[in-house]
Write an enzyme that holds these catalytic residues in place. Structure first.
Site, mmCIF file in Angstrom:
data_model
loop_
_atom_site.group_PDB
_atom_site.id
_atom_site.type_symbol
_atom_site.label_atom_id
_atom_site.label_comp_id
_atom_site.label_asym_id
_atom_site.label_seq_id
_atom_site.Cartn_x
_atom_site.Cartn_y
_atom_site.Cartn_z
ATOM 1 N N GLU A 36 0.829 -1.200 0.000
ATOM 2 C CA GLU A 36 0.000 0.000 0.000
ATOM 3 C C GLU A 36 0.869 1.257 0.000
ATOM 4 O OE1 GLU A 36 -2.375 3.123 0.182
ATOM 5 O OE2 GLU A 36 -3.020 1.102 -0.395
ATOM 6 N N HIS A 464 -15.187 9.843 -9.252
ATOM 7 C CA HIS A 464 -15.472 8.473 -9.672
ATOM 8 C C HIS A 464 -14.631 8.105 -10.887
ATOM 9 C CE1 HIS A 464 -19.735 9.126 -7.796
ATOM 10 N NE2 HIS A 464 -18.808 8.868 -6.878
ATOM 11 N N ALA A 498 -11.117 0.084 -10.358
ATOM 12 C CA ALA A 498 -12.040 0.827 -11.216
ATOM 13 C C ALA A 498 -11.468 1.139 -12.586
ATOM 14 C CB ALA A 498 -12.464 2.125 -10.523
#
Length: 529
Positions: A36, A464, A498
């Site tokens: 991460e 988004h 995404a």
């Protein structure tokens, strides 16, 4: 297997990556390393403003922040994006640390539509139709209101709640009355198949607490000996040998370190996953060669970027209309509706947003779903510490601009309904980088040309960002990964976040990203690495 080698390396612990790591490590025989960029922290270490279901304290009165102002360790401070060519680059909201953006977002838990998922499958992402992924949508949630329905889950890691009577403010009830009077049907569960209309906005939390993927997925998995989570690690590139991914190189503790694995999965999000691919030699060949990067696979990584273009009407309220209670959520109702210009029945989204810090301010904001415009992510340099260049090109497709102007008209008309007009003293189109005062839309009429110019100069996005490593058929030149997230042209490398959406779904993207983690985990468990 040597201590420095793993079965799977996952890069990024956000909505998809944390989900994927938790699911894959359920198999005790599979060793998983989760790297991460930001902090690796336990749920109990999260600051109160992150644990709360009220996201406003994470943003504050100066969101987005002025240039040069740091947003803290849980955001990618310094990450910028240009929304349209008429704007300068401004801050792009992306989470950093375990949980990723799910730890700092607005918590809205809305699924991709049936039309999104069936459309993805028809466009080349075989296996992603609504019927095929419904078991995963059910598995990942505990819907506290509709868990008994066949299309919902009642035993998953993510609790889904909706505001109830005491949560609604007077201005919320005015919004509800105006929306129903405008002809929007009541839809109590916006996650029901084909639901459109006015709904209470579901969120991923309960008992006043947010549930990020750090809370819902990683926390229960942290005691597994086969799962290693390492924070503050900036991945530079994927390592290849004979056309196969064998690990990654990364900056950890200031040192360049290599980590090796049989399979590498990039889950660093729609901004940083394509950047890692580009630095690794997966991308447009001419662009890579211009930066001195050897071409491993000539695929359009970084192209096809989409987001929901967003505009809002900022409204000043009469005394008592807000009635803000400490800790109350800022978004309680949303309207999904069709603008009549696309095949998506919910290609428009409106929501009332209340401001916790200002008792007399609210917004009616709207965004376009099923957008046509596409932007691009490219490398500013080969240094992994330097964020990529993000050009969103929102509303560059004339069809999107036409729908945006229609949506603004809908917002203004809604605000003029007597129920809302009674509580509103003034309204201005939201201020942006070029116009800090906003454009008054209730005091006077404006021409289409004036409104178009204003929108392009002040438009924002819904945070988004998606589609920068598009998933599709292997013979589609626009695809970067296949329907299983496997990067085309190489072996042993997948993308799961995404960035692989064929298009940005008609929804907030958190649950769609969790779905990607669940789906890719199923594929990897069913078909090996």
């Amino acid at each position: 297997m040597a201590a420095s080698e793993f079965d799977v390396i996952i890069v990024g612990a956000g909505s998809a990556g944390a989900t994927l790591a938790a699911r894959l490590s359920e198999d005790a025989s599979r060793s998983v390393l989760l790297l991460e960029y930001g902090l690796n922290y336990r749920s109990e270490q999260a600051p109160p403003e992150m644990a709360s279901i009220d996201p406003y304290p994470l943003e504050g009165a100066d969101y987005p922040p002025p240039p040069g102002v740091e947003m803290g360790p849980y955001h990618h401070s310094g990450l910028m994006a240009r929304r349209t060519p008429a704007q300068p680059p401004t801050f792009l909201l992306r989470g950093r640390g375990t949980g990723g953006s799910s730890a700092v977002n607005g918590l809205f838990a809305i699924r991709p539509t049936v039309e999104d998922l069936d459309g993805w499958a028809a466009a080349g992402a075989r296996g992603w139709s609504y019927g095929e992924v419904l078991p995963m949508l059910r598995r990942m949630e505990t819907d506290l209101d509709y868990g008994a329905e066949a299309y919902h889950g009642d035993a998953g890691p993510i609790p889904i709640s909706r505001p109830a009577g005491p949560d609604f403010l007077p201005v919320d009830e005015a919004f509800r009355e105006a929306s129903l009077a405008a002809g929007h049907p009541w839809a109590p569960d916006h996650n029901a198949p084909h639901a459109v209309g006015l709904s209470p906005y579901a969120f991923n939390g309960r008992y006043g607490r947010r549930y990020s993927t750090n809370d819902a997925y990683l926390e229960p998995a942290r005691g597994r000996p086969n799962l290693t989570i390492q924070g503050e690690t900036v991945v530079d590139k994927v390592l290849f040998e004979n056309g196969r991914a064998v690990g990654v190189s990364a900056l950890a503790g200031g040192e360049l370190t290599q980590y090796r694995a049989q399979t590498v999965v990039l889950s660093a999000g729609a901004v940083h996953s394509p950047a890692i691919l580009l630095r690794s030699g997966v991308g447009p060949a001419a662009d890579l060669r211009a930066l001195g990067i050897d071409v491993v696979s000539d695929r359009p990584a970084g192209a096809g970027v989409q987001d929901h273009p967003l505009i809002s009407l900022v409204i000043r309220l009469q005394p008592g209309a807000h009635g803000q209670k400490p800790g109350s959520r800022h978004g309680r109702y949303c309207i999904r509706y069709g603008l009549g210009l696309t095949a998506e029945p919910a290609d428009g989204m409106l929501c009332l947003l209340s401001h916790a810090a200002a008792a007399d301010v609210a917004e009616i904001f709207g965004w376009l779903n099923r957008t046509m415009s596409q932007g691009r992510i490219s490398l500013a340099s080969t240094d992994p510490r330097e964020h990529p260049v993000v050009e969103q090109d929102l509303l560059s497709d004339p069809r999107d601009m036409s729908r945006m102007l229609a949506m603004i008209g809908d917002i203004v008309e809604l605000s003029r309904h007597p129920a809302l007009a009674r509580v509103i003293t003034s309204a201005h189109l939201a201020p942006g980088p070029r116009d800090p005062d906003g454009l008054p839309l209730l005091d006077r009429d404006v021409s289409e040309a004036e409104l178009t110019e204003y929108v392009l100069a002040n438009l924002y996005d819904a945070a988004h960002i998606s589609g920068s490593n598009r998933m599709g058929a292997a013979d589609d030149p626009g695809s970067v990964v296949d329907q299983e997230g496997r990067v085309l042209g190489v072996d042993g490398l997948r993308v799961a976040d995404a960035s692989i959406f064929p298009w940005v779904p008609s929804a907030n993207t958190h649950l769609s990203s969790v779905l990607v983690g669940e789906k890719i985990a199923d594929l990897m468990r069913g078909g090996g690495a």
